[in-house]
Design a protein around this motif. Structure first.
Motif, PDB file in Angstrom:
ATOM      1  N   ASP A 280     -10.715  10.032  19.003  1.00  0.00           N
ATOM      2  CA  ASP A 280     -10.188   9.804  17.659  1.00  0.00           C
ATOM      3  C   ASP A 280     -10.026  11.139  16.960  1.00  0.00           C
ATOM      4  N   GLU A 298     -10.093   0.967   0.653  1.00  0.00           N
ATOM      5  CA  GLU A 298     -10.295   1.260   2.069  1.00  0.00           C
ATOM      6  C   GLU A 298     -11.778   1.226   2.440  1.00  0.00           C
ATOM      7  N   SER A 303     -13.413   0.880   6.109  1.00  0.00           N
ATOM      8  CA  SER A 303     -12.838   2.041   6.791  1.00  0.00           C
ATOM      9  C   SER A 303     -13.876   3.134   7.002  1.00  0.00           C
ATOM     10  N   GLU A 350       1.474  -4.660   4.430  1.00  0.00           N
ATOM     11  CA  GLU A 350       2.027  -3.466   5.055  1.00  0.00           C
ATOM     12  C   GLU A 350       3.121  -2.846   4.187  1.00  0.00           C
ATOM     13  N   GLY A 355      -0.080   0.474   7.424  1.00  0.00           N
ATOM     14  CA  GLY A 355      -1.292   0.730   8.195  1.00  0.00           C
ATOM     15  C   GLY A 355      -2.515  -0.031   7.737  1.00  0.00           C
ATOM     16  N   CYS A 356      -2.378  -0.810   6.646  1.00  0.00           N
ATOM     17  CA  CYS A 356      -3.556  -1.516   6.133  1.00  0.00           C
ATOM     18  C   CYS A 356      -4.084  -2.559   7.126  1.00  0.00           C
ATOM     19  N   LYS A 358      -4.786  -2.147  10.011  1.00  0.00           N
ATOM     20  CA  LYS A 358      -5.757  -1.515  10.910  1.00  0.00           C
ATOM     21  C   LYS A 358      -7.128  -1.347  10.271  1.00  0.00           C
ATOM     22  N   TYR A 362      -9.844  -6.062   7.578  1.00  0.00           N
ATOM     23  CA  TYR A 362      -8.639  -6.682   7.016  1.00  0.00           C
ATOM     24  C   TYR A 362      -8.430  -8.078   7.588  1.00  0.00           C
TER      25      TYR A 362
END
Length: 475
Positions: A280, A298, A303, A350, A355-356, A358, A362
């Motif tokens: 990553d 996030e 996240s 989106e 990208g939300c 991911k 979510y």
């Protein structure tokens, strides 16, 4: 270089038994207490300066706070750390400037002024000071992660300073931050906050702040030498390649006493473990940081791959509260917090945040479709379009769309009448914004880190079994 974990020896947990401290300071009273720290008001024997002694019981929080304050030591809108004491078998004790009140008190007192609130000129000056402090952090790639009114302390003469860096993280080695594209940190290139910004041309300057910083030097503030930024053990190449950073057991050898910041036990030991595998390219952080009301979406969605933008969301919530004197999203749990945000901003898709999908949680937590969101305009009644626009530049779903602190310092809002008042004309509350008026809010260690699991207050809820566990839908 391997760094051993903190000693498991029993700790004294009492600042009163530390001979190296009581030889230099007269401890007067405890002014704050919490799960992670105790704060005492004290008098420095050498010159009678009143200071705050912050005894931190959590090893990692102590390391992070010392690390951040050393890097930011010349920044006028960051609390000053005069020195610190840290022995292998004792808690760290930070000697900080004593600031009696905070922005929470400004908001609290604004409510009492017969509905008059805080004048626009004062609001702008508080905002400019906050932005200068956050910009100093972000220029040095430090994310505070717990910005809130109670952590914005205020001196008797009106200088606002960011405090409580126990949750802060450094996202990049600071030596590589100040480039041609990134202005020098405030410690090297102070700006004059008292001159009003001209839109897109001049940054709000800070003459008085710079003078005050010089005055603090005259009061005996210890400064680190220029070699501080030459950190030999720091894995700079890992940061330049944006490889993974683990938010786990950041450790260093903490032995001895660092009573002179220029002779520092942490020097050369900025050490972060790089995640195994290194696949990553982004930092692996923790989502459970920050006080809930100011926590970015996030983070609420779990996240661990975020950046400086989480502070920008917090700024938007703080500014909205300064304008309305009421919290923008006063959630009672993490789920309720998300629900309040969605009710105002609308559904997270989106389209509004590429990208939300991911985000870790979510697919686990969903809400019924909001046909007519409340909108930020409705949350900021009787405020100007410029004020609403300022908040909207920060309180938005997509982190990439949030305005930076420096961008906001150039915003035309601060160049329009009424202009920001001089710092000397700010009204500084006599009391503080903490729960107990004897405790300055920033010293009171209130950390709302837990994730509530009480769903009774949120109406109908559907639980659906999925291939990876379950999904919660709130209507």
């Amino acid at each position: 270089m391997d760094h051993p974990p903190p000693s498991s020896h029993s700790k004294s947990w009492s600042i009163h038994t530390r001979p190296e401290i009581i030889a230099k300071y007269e401890i007067q009273e405890r002014v704050g207490s919490g799960a992670y720290s105790d704060v005492y008001k004290a008098r420095r024997l050498s010159d009678n300066l009143i200071v705050a002694l912050k005894e931190i019981h959590d090893y990692q929080s102590a390391f992070r706070e010392i690390e951040a304050l050393q890097i930011l030591q010349n920044c006028p809108n960051i609390i000053i750390m005069h020195e610190y004491f840290w022995r292998e078998d004792e808690d760290a004790v930070l000697v900080l400037e004593f600031l009696r009140t905070d922005l929470a008190a400004v908001i609290k007192e604004g409510k009492k002024n017969g509905g008059a609130g805080v004048s626009v000129g004062e609001v702008k000056r508080w905002m400019v000071q906050i932005l200068c402090g956050v910009d100093a952090c972000h220029r040095n790639m430090i994310v505070h992660r717990d910005l809130k009114p109670g952590n914005l302390l205020i001196s008797d003469d009106g200088f606002l300073k960011l405090a409580d860096f126990g949750q802060a993280r450094m996202l990049m080695e600071p030596e590589f931050v100040a480039t041609d594209e990134n202005p020098q940190p405030y410690g090297q290139n102070p700006v004059d906050q008292e001159q009003v910004v001209q839109p897109t041309v001049t940054v709000p300057q800070m003459d008085n702040c710079s003078q005050e910083a010089q005055g603090n030097q005259d009061q005996g503030v210890t400064r680190r030498d220029e070699s501080f930024r030459e950190i030999s053990e720091f894995k700079a190449h890992d940061y330049l390649e944006e490889t993974s950073i683990q938010d786990g057991d950041t450790s260093c050898l903490a032995t001895g006493t660092a009573s002179d910041i220029g002779d520092d036990i942490l020097k050369g030991s900025y050490y972060y473990e790089v995640e195994e595998g290194g696949g990553d390219r982004h930092g692996l952080l923790t989502s459970c940081v920050g006080t809930r009301w100011f926590r970015a979406p996030e983070l609420l969605y779990g996240s661990t791959d975020y950046g400086l933008e989480v502070d920008l969301w917090s700024l938007g919530c703080i500014f909205a509260e300064l304008l309305t004197l009421e919290p923008l999203f006063p959630g009672t749990s993490d789920i309720d917090q998300l629900g309040r945000i969605i009710n105002v901003l609308g559904n997270l898709t989106e389209e509004v945040w590429p990208g939300c999908l991911k985000l870790p949680d979510y697919g686990t937590i969903s809400f019924a479709k909001i046909e007519k969101p409340i909108s930020l305009e409705a949350c900021l009644p009787n405020r100007s379009l410029d004020e609403i626009s300022l908040v909207k530049k920060l309180v938005c779903y997509d982190p990439a769309n949030r305005a930076t602190a420096m961008e906001l310092l150039h915003d035309e809002y601060f160049g329009k009448e009424p202009l920001p008042v001089p710092i000397s004309e700010l009204h500084v509350p006599l009391t503080n914004g903490g729960q107990d008026e004897d405790f300055p809010g920033g010293w009171y260690d209130y950390n709302d880190r837990e994730s509530d699991s009480d769903f009774d207050d949120f109406g109908p809820m559907n639980v659906t079994t999925t291939s990876t566990g379950f999904s919660l839908q709130f209507s």
